[in-house]
Motif scaffolding. Structure first.
Motif, PDB file in Angstrom:
ATOM      1  N   GLU A 182      33.357  70.980  67.931  1.00 14.17           N
ATOM      2  CA  GLU A 182      34.204  71.866  68.402  1.00 14.17           C
ATOM      3  C   GLU A 182      34.225  72.378  70.075  1.00 14.17           C
ATOM      4  OE1 GLU A 182      35.671  76.738  66.966  1.00 14.17           O
ATOM      5  OE2 GLU A 182      34.258  75.875  65.756  1.00 14.17           O
ATOM      6  N   LEU A 195      36.454  69.891  72.040  1.00 18.45           N
ATOM      7  CA  LEU A 195      37.474  69.993  71.730  1.00 18.45           C
ATOM      8  C   LEU A 195      38.159  71.326  72.669  1.00 18.45           C
ATOM      9  CD1 LEU A 195      37.819  69.423  67.789  1.00 18.45           C
ATOM     10  CD2 LEU A 195      38.813  67.804  69.863  1.00 18.45           C
ATOM     11  N   ARG A 196      36.931  72.461  72.735  1.00 18.51           N
ATOM     12  CA  ARG A 196      37.750  73.857  73.418  1.00 18.51           C
ATOM     13  C   ARG A 196      37.439  73.062  75.492  1.00 18.51           C
ATOM     14  NH1 ARG A 196      38.822  78.431  70.463  1.00 18.51           N
ATOM     15  NH2 ARG A 196      38.206  77.952  67.968  1.00 18.51           N
ATOM     16  N   TYR A 251      40.010  70.558  76.060  1.00 23.66           N
ATOM     17  CA  TYR A 251      41.289  71.144  75.352  1.00 23.66           C
ATOM     18  C   TYR A 251      41.717  72.550  77.067  1.00 23.66           C
ATOM     19  CZ  TYR A 251      46.236  73.277  74.145  1.00 23.66           C
ATOM     20  OH  TYR A 251      47.717  73.631  73.781  1.00 23.66           O
ATOM     21  N   SER A 266      47.960  69.269  70.740  1.00 22.98           N
ATOM     22  CA  SER A 266      48.022  70.501  69.748  1.00 22.98           C
ATOM     23  C   SER A 266      49.083  69.783  68.427  1.00 22.98           C
ATOM     24  CB  SER A 266      48.238  71.534  69.604  1.00 22.98           C
ATOM     25  OG  SER A 266      49.698  71.888  70.455  1.00 22.98           O
ATOM     26  N   ILE A 302      41.350  67.084  61.756  1.00 25.07           N
ATOM     27  CA  ILE A 302      41.861  67.682  62.836  1.00 25.07           C
ATOM     28  C   ILE A 302      40.768  69.349  62.876  1.00 25.07           C
ATOM     29  CG2 ILE A 302      42.945  68.359  64.434  1.00 25.07           C
ATOM     30  CD1 ILE A 302      44.825  65.781  63.584  1.00 25.07           C
ATOM     31  N   ARG A 309      37.852  70.190  63.009  1.00 19.54           N
ATOM     32  CA  ARG A 309      37.053  69.925  64.443  1.00 19.54           C
ATOM     33  C   ARG A 309      35.586  69.542  63.816  1.00 19.54           C
ATOM     34  NH1 ARG A 309      38.103  76.702  65.405  1.00 19.54           N
ATOM     35  NH2 ARG A 309      40.489  76.677  65.083  1.00 19.54           N
ATOM     36  N   LYS A 310      35.472  68.488  63.205  1.00 15.51           N
ATOM     37  CA  LYS A 310      33.893  67.873  62.561  1.00 15.51           C
ATOM     38  C   LYS A 310      34.073  66.965  63.507  1.00 15.51           C
ATOM     39  CE  LYS A 310      32.580  70.888  60.302  1.00 15.51           C
ATOM     40  NZ  LYS A 310      31.393  71.798  60.734  1.00 15.51           N
ATOM     41  N   ILE A 337      37.146  64.203  67.484  1.00 13.29           N
ATOM     42  CA  ILE A 337      37.218  63.671  67.635  1.00 13.29           C
ATOM     43  C   ILE A 337      38.420  62.702  67.124  1.00 13.29           C
ATOM     44  CG2 ILE A 337      38.221  62.490  70.425  1.00 13.29           C
ATOM     45  CD1 ILE A 337      36.024  65.289  70.218  1.00 13.29           C
ATOM     46  N   VAL A 360      44.002  68.776  69.128  1.00 10.64           N
ATOM     47  CA  VAL A 360      43.631  69.943  68.361  1.00 10.64           C
ATOM     48  C   VAL A 360      44.526  70.400  67.667  1.00 10.64           C
ATOM     49  CG1 VAL A 360      42.136  69.641  70.375  1.00 10.64           C
ATOM     50  CG2 VAL A 360      44.299  71.064  70.113  1.00 10.64           C
ATOM     51  N   ASP A 361      43.845  71.565  67.060  1.00  8.51           N
ATOM     52  CA  ASP A 361      44.192  72.006  65.660  1.00  8.51           C
ATOM     53  C   ASP A 361      45.125  73.417  66.722  1.00  8.51           C
ATOM     54  OD1 ASP A 361      43.021  74.866  65.623  1.00  8.51           O
ATOM     55  OD2 ASP A 361      41.460  72.926  64.683  1.00  8.51           O
ATOM     56  N   LEU A 376      43.181  76.645  67.553  1.00  3.01           N
ATOM     57  CA  LEU A 376      41.871  76.144  68.279  1.00  3.01           C
ATOM     58  C   LEU A 376      43.179  76.437  69.715  1.00  3.01           C
ATOM     59  CD1 LEU A 376      39.295  73.943  69.066  1.00  3.01           C
ATOM     60  CD2 LEU A 376      41.075  73.941  70.652  1.00  3.01           C
TER      61      LEU A 376
END
Length: 259
Positions: free
Chosen positions: A10, A13-14, A17, A202, A223, A226-227, A229, A240-241, A244
């Motif tokens: 996660e 991903l953050r 993004y 997203s 997605i 968030r576990k 990519i 990404v969702d 997020l």
């Protein structure tokens, strides 16, 4: 900042993004400048070329003017020679000497005619070159003024955005340092291969942003978890969702609001 190895999926991903949001903002700034830097460079080259041509024409003009002076001096010399030969004819002892002097006089007269013809041609060339110089000067002035305005326009944009771009570039480097090399390479590869520079998008209304291809419900659940990519099978973009994405957009808006 945390070490890359300590980041959860996660967090990765953050981070990626956020990097996308920062890089997209840098893209926006550069798009404002658009083709202006290239336009300024082209105008500078054009002005330099016109200046060089103008100087060359002035040099050619000077050469022609000097040649005309040389020809005029030659005419004066030929006229003096005619006077001399004509006077000598008054004291000749026989027809052979008289005829020889007559031929010299005729030769000098032909040389005068040739020089006068050449002067006439050079004067015509001179007038043409003067006209070209005037036109070149007007064009140079117009292009120089255009360049001046374009430079002022570019300087104004640069002054307005330079600090923000420098700040964002530093932030981009910071976020890149957070992301593992393999993921960063994938991000860079996708970003350079798509027109809008979006490598991370997203999910919007069941599809990846900017795409008409629907994401299967099971994939959307994965997605959102968030576990791992997950990439869009059609575009290759990292997904990404929306929750997020909204959270990171809000955070980045605060960063961008400093400028």
């Amino acid at each position: 900042m945390a070490n890359t190895k300590e980041l959860s999926v996660e967090d990765k991903l953050r981070a990626i993004y956020d990097l996308q949001l920062i890089d997209s903002r840098i893209d926006e700034i550069r798009n404002v400048r658009g083709e202006l830097p290239l336009e300024v460079d082209d105008l500078e080259d054009e002005v330099a070329g016109l200046s060089t041509r103008s100087e060359k024409l002035k040099g050619e003009l000077e050469i022609v003017e000097n040649l005309i002076k040389v020809k005029k001096n030659a005419i004066d010399e030929h006229k003096e020679a005619i006077k001399k030969y004509t006077k000598q004819q008054e004291t000749v002892r026989n027809n052979r000497e008289f005829n020889s002097l007559t031929k010299e006089i005729e030769f000098q007269e032909l040389e005068i005619q040739l020089s006068e013809k050449q002067i006439k041609e050079m004067k015509a060339s001179l007038e043409h070159k003067k006209e070209v110089i005037v036109n070149s000067k007007e064009k140079l002035e117009a292009k120089s003024n255009h360049l001046k305005h374009k430079k002022l326009e570019l300087d104004a944009i640069m002054a307005e955005t330079a600090k923000e771009e420098a700040f964002l570039s530093e932030k981009s480097a910071e976020y890149q340092a957070l992301i593992e090399e393999r993921l960063l390479k994938a991000y860079t590869r996708i970003r350079t291969s798509v027109r809008n520079g979006l490598a991370v998008v997203s999910i919007e209304r069941g599809a990846s942003a900017g795409s008409f291809f629907t994401i299967p419900p099971q994939t959307q659940v994965e997605i959102a978890a968030r576990k791992k990519i997950i990439t869009d099978e059609h575009s290759g973009r990292i997904l990404v969702d929306s929750t997020l994405a909204d959270e990171e957009k809000e955070k980045m808006e605060q960063l961008f609001a400093k400028f």
